[in-house]
Design a protein around this motif. Structure first.
Motif, PDB file in Angstrom:
ATOM      1  N   THR A 193      -4.946   0.031   3.639  1.00 11.24           N
ATOM      2  CA  THR A 193      -3.865  -0.571   4.414  1.00 11.24           C
ATOM      3  C   THR A 193      -4.307  -1.974   4.828  1.00 11.24           C
ATOM      4  O   THR A 193      -5.491  -2.264   4.914  1.00 11.24           O
ATOM      5  N   ARG A 194      -3.314  -2.838   5.091  1.00  8.32           N
ATOM      6  CA  ARG A 194      -3.642  -4.249   5.302  1.00  8.32           C
ATOM      7  C   ARG A 194      -3.393  -4.740   6.721  1.00  8.32           C
ATOM      8  O   ARG A 194      -3.814  -5.844   7.070  1.00  8.32           O
ATOM      9  N   SER A 195      -2.703  -3.943   7.524  1.00  9.46           N
ATOM     10  CA  SER A 195      -2.362  -4.374   8.877  1.00  9.46           C
ATOM     11  C   SER A 195      -3.073  -3.524   9.918  1.00  9.46           C
ATOM     12  O   SER A 195      -3.399  -2.356   9.674  1.00  9.46           O
ATOM     13  N   ALA A 196      -3.271  -4.132  11.090  1.00  6.77           N
ATOM     14  CA  ALA A 196      -3.719  -3.401  12.267  1.00  6.77           C
ATOM     15  C   ALA A 196      -2.869  -3.881  13.443  1.00  6.77           C
ATOM     16  O   ALA A 196      -2.612  -5.076  13.587  1.00  6.77           O
ATOM     17  N   VAL A 197      -2.427  -2.950  14.263  1.00  2.00           N
ATOM     18  CA  VAL A 197      -1.654  -3.278  15.457  1.00  2.00           C
ATOM     19  C   VAL A 197      -2.454  -2.824  16.663  1.00  2.00           C
ATOM     20  O   VAL A 197      -2.877  -1.659  16.735  1.00  2.00           O
ATOM     21  N   HIS A 203      -0.738  -6.257  25.880  1.00  2.00           N
ATOM     22  CA  HIS A 203      -1.248  -6.716  24.584  1.00  2.00           C
ATOM     23  C   HIS A 203      -0.459  -6.007  23.499  1.00  2.00           C
ATOM     24  O   HIS A 203      -0.438  -4.779  23.424  1.00  2.00           O
ATOM     25  N   ASP A 204       0.198  -6.783  22.650  1.00  2.00           N
ATOM     26  CA  ASP A 204       0.961  -6.220  21.543  1.00  2.00           C
ATOM     27  C   ASP A 204       0.888  -7.219  20.394  1.00  2.00           C
ATOM     28  O   ASP A 204       1.686  -8.144  20.300  1.00  2.00           O
ATOM     29  N   SER A 205      -0.096  -7.033  19.520  1.00  2.00           N
ATOM     30  CA  SER A 205      -0.346  -7.988  18.443  1.00  2.00           C
ATOM     31  C   SER A 205      -0.534  -7.271  17.122  1.00  2.00           C
ATOM     32  O   SER A 205      -1.151  -6.200  17.051  1.00  2.00           O
ATOM     33  N   VAL A 206       0.006  -7.906  16.077  1.00  2.00           N
ATOM     34  CA  VAL A 206      -0.165  -7.444  14.702  1.00  2.00           C
ATOM     35  C   VAL A 206      -1.202  -8.349  14.041  1.00  2.00           C
ATOM     36  O   VAL A 206      -1.092  -9.576  14.102  1.00  2.00           O
ATOM     37  N   TYR A 207      -2.195  -7.738  13.412  1.00  2.00           N
ATOM     38  CA  TYR A 207      -3.229  -8.484  12.692  1.00  2.00           C
ATOM     39  C   TYR A 207      -3.048  -8.187  11.207  1.00  2.00           C
ATOM     40  O   TYR A 207      -2.933  -7.027  10.799  1.00  2.00           O
ATOM     41  N   LEU A 208      -3.025  -9.252  10.395  1.00  2.00           N
ATOM     42  CA  LEU A 208      -2.693  -9.136   8.981  1.00  2.00           C
ATOM     43  C   LEU A 208      -3.925  -9.248   8.100  1.00  2.00           C
ATOM     44  O   LEU A 208      -4.904  -9.921   8.456  1.00  2.00           O
ATOM     45  N   ASP A 209      -3.870  -8.585   6.938  1.00  2.00           N
ATOM     46  CA  ASP A 209      -4.920  -8.700   5.919  1.00  2.00           C
ATOM     47  C   ASP A 209      -6.288  -8.437   6.523  1.00  2.00           C
ATOM     48  O   ASP A 209      -7.242  -9.210   6.378  1.00  2.00           O
ATOM     49  N   VAL A 210      -6.404  -7.302   7.196  1.00  2.00           N
ATOM     50  CA  VAL A 210      -7.589  -7.004   7.994  1.00  2.00           C
ATOM     51  C   VAL A 210      -8.671  -6.323   7.156  1.00  2.00           C
ATOM     52  O   VAL A 210      -8.389  -5.726   6.109  1.00  2.00           O
ATOM     53  N   PRO A 211      -9.934  -6.378   7.601  1.00  2.00           N
ATOM     54  CA  PRO A 211     -10.992  -5.629   6.932  1.00  2.00           C
ATOM     55  C   PRO A 211     -10.754  -4.123   7.036  1.00  2.00           C
ATOM     56  O   PRO A 211      -9.924  -3.656   7.822  1.00  2.00           O
ATOM     57  N   GLY A 220      -1.854   0.324   9.025  1.00  2.00           N
ATOM     58  CA  GLY A 220      -0.673   0.511   8.200  1.00  2.00           C
ATOM     59  C   GLY A 220      -0.332  -0.759   7.460  1.00  2.00           C
ATOM     60  O   GLY A 220      -1.219  -1.597   7.184  1.00  2.00           O
ATOM     61  N   ASP A 221       0.927  -0.936   7.147  1.00  2.00           N
ATOM     62  CA  ASP A 221       1.423  -2.127   6.460  1.00  2.00           C
ATOM     63  C   ASP A 221       2.746  -2.514   7.095  1.00  2.00           C
ATOM     64  O   ASP A 221       3.777  -1.871   6.854  1.00  2.00           O
ATOM     65  N   VAL A 222       2.709  -3.563   7.936  1.00  2.00           N
ATOM     66  CA  VAL A 222       3.868  -3.948   8.724  1.00  2.00           C
ATOM     67  C   VAL A 222       4.033  -5.464   8.708  1.00  2.00           C
ATOM     68  O   VAL A 222       3.164  -6.196   8.255  1.00  2.00           O
ATOM     69  N   TYR A 223       5.170  -5.925   9.216  1.00  2.00           N
ATOM     70  CA  TYR A 223       5.481  -7.355   9.292  1.00  2.00           C
ATOM     71  C   TYR A 223       5.243  -8.019   7.928  1.00  2.00           C
ATOM     72  O   TYR A 223       5.802  -7.606   6.934  1.00  2.00           O
ATOM     73  N   ASP A 224       4.385  -9.030   7.864  1.00  2.00           N
ATOM     74  CA  ASP A 224       4.172  -9.755   6.606  1.00  2.00           C
ATOM     75  C   ASP A 224       3.561  -8.875   5.523  1.00  2.00           C
ATOM     76  O   ASP A 224       3.611  -9.225   4.338  1.00  2.00           O
ATOM     77  N   ASN A 225       2.957  -7.765   5.901  1.00  2.00           N
ATOM     78  CA  ASN A 225       2.354  -6.850   4.944  1.00  2.00           C
ATOM     79  C   ASN A 225       3.303  -5.738   4.503  1.00  2.00           C
ATOM     80  O   ASN A 225       2.878  -4.783   3.848  1.00  2.00           O
ATOM     81  N   ALA A 226       4.574  -5.845   4.865  1.00  2.00           N
ATOM     82  CA  ALA A 226       5.564  -4.875   4.381  1.00  2.00           C
ATOM     83  C   ALA A 226       5.584  -4.884   2.857  1.00  2.00           C
ATOM     84  O   ALA A 226       5.255  -5.887   2.214  1.00  2.00           O
ATOM     85  N   ILE A 227       5.961  -3.763   2.286  1.00  2.00           N
ATOM     86  CA  ILE A 227       5.977  -3.653   0.823  1.00  2.00           C
ATOM     87  C   ILE A 227       7.374  -3.277   0.349  1.00  2.00           C
ATOM     88  O   ILE A 227       8.231  -2.861   1.149  1.00  2.00           O
ATOM     89  N   GLU A 228       7.617  -3.450  -0.921  1.00  3.94           N
ATOM     90  CA  GLU A 228       8.845  -2.980  -1.548  1.00  3.94           C
ATOM     91  C   GLU A 228       8.480  -1.857  -2.511  1.00  3.94           C
ATOM     92  O   GLU A 228       7.646  -2.030  -3.403  1.00  3.94           O
ATOM     93  N   LEU A 229       9.111  -0.713  -2.293  1.00  2.00           N
ATOM     94  CA  LEU A 229       8.876   0.436  -3.157  1.00  2.00           C
ATOM     95  C   LEU A 229       9.928   0.471  -4.259  1.00  2.00           C
ATOM     96  O   LEU A 229      11.132   0.514  -3.987  1.00  2.00           O
ATOM     97  N   ALA A 230       9.469   0.457  -5.497  1.00  2.68           N
ATOM     98  CA  ALA A 230      10.372   0.614  -6.628  1.00  2.68           C
ATOM     99  C   ALA A 230      10.740   2.091  -6.774  1.00  2.68           C
ATOM    100  O   ALA A 230      10.020   2.978  -6.301  1.00  2.68           O
TER     101      ALA A 230
END
Length: 299
Positions: free
Chosen positions: A245-249, A218-226, A276-286
């Motif tokens: 944080t918005r992701s759960a793996v 099992h290796d799944s990324v869950y996005l925009d999680v509670p 954390g924040d991964v895949y579609d939840n990646a961010i850009e740091l200014a």
């Protein structure tokens, strides 16, 4: 190897905080790693200075909520299998073949603060800044801080400050390994209805339905999680809470672990529920911006 010399006396003034060699605490051959022990009437945790890597957390009167492989290797430059490795400034594999999960988990961090809080908890703060070695891997100036507060629950806070002069893509995860009697019987709640990216055998996208059960690899990324997930087993319920944080793996390799030298047949003893924040939840740091990730685990 040590970055403690300036803090020996300061640590001595904080009851229950000490530094021991991994050879003394978990055995094995030298040189090993330095392990910070944080203990009070409410709970106990251990961390390696390498990676500011939490190895264990046991609430007073309870069980260790985290898991470390019996085959874990305590060696400079090698990530310990288990606990809470810090994956940043990138998560997973790197397109240019750089070390998976970034360099923070194998770098030597410094202790920059330690204090006994008025409510009986204990706080220790670690830091890592850019160096000639990190700039070869990630061409940006930075300061990472990781705070650990030990009480009835374990509270951690990761802050990554981007000190470079151009925007940068950034991903991070608190790669937590949780102890379970048998992963096949664990039930993970709190991911119902979330977008799911399954990475086993390719990339498959879907919407997760119901509680998560581990069957095989099992290796799944869950996005925009509670904010909260729970891991329910016969040993009790572990609560994982992260409001910012918005992701759960969720990961367990199943029988693929038999080919992983520091894991092998011990894989039924854990499940990773990483925030954390991964895949579609990646961010850009200014330039000058900071990233913050907190997590609380409790029984």
């Amino acid at each position: 190897m040590s970055s403690l010399s300036a803090f020996d006396s300061r640590l001595a003034d904080v009851a229950g905080v000490s530094v021991v060699a991994s050879t003394e605490l978990v055995g094995g051959e030298g040189p090993g790693l330095q392990i910070v022990v944080i203990e009070n009437a409410l709970g106990r945790a251990t961390l390696t200075l390498q990676g500011a890597h939490v190895l264990s957390f046991t609430p007073a009167g309870g069980r260790d909520l985290l898991w470390v492989s019996p085959l874990a290797i305590y060696k400079p430059g090698k990530a310990v299998r288990g606990g809470i490795p810090l994956c940043l400034p990138w998560f997973g594999s790197h397109p240019d073949g750089l070390p998976a999960h970034g360099f923070a988990r194998t770098a030597l961090w410094s202790i920059v603060g330690a204090e006994a809080l008025t409510d009986g908890r204990t706080k220790v703060v670690f830091a890592l800044t850019d160096s000639e070695a990190t700039l070869k891997l990630w061409a940006h100036a930075f300061r990472f801080e990781f705070a650990v507060i030990v009480g009835k629950a374990l509270d951690v806070e990761l802050v990554a400050e981007h000190k470079g002069d151009v925007p940068v893509k950034f991903t991070a995860a608190l790669h937590s390994y949780f102890s379970v009697p048998n992963v096949a019987d664990a039930v993970i709640n709190g991911l119902e209805g979330c977008p799911r990216i399954d990475t086993v055998g390719g990339i498959t996208r879907s919407v997760n339905e119901g509680a998560v059960h581990i069957v095989g690899t099992h290796d799944s990324v869950y996005l925009d999680v509670p904010a909260e997930q729970t891991i329910v087993t016969s040993a009790g319920t572990t609560h994982v809470y992260s409001a910012d944080t918005r992701s759960a793996v969720v990961w367990n390799p199943g029988e693929q672990a038999l080919d992983i030298g520091d894991l092998k047949e011990h894989y039924p003893g854990f499940v990773c529920v990483e925030r954390g924040d991964v895949y579609d939840n990646a961010i850009e740091l200014a330039p000058g911006a900071s990233y913050r990730a907190t997590m609380t685990i409790s029984g």
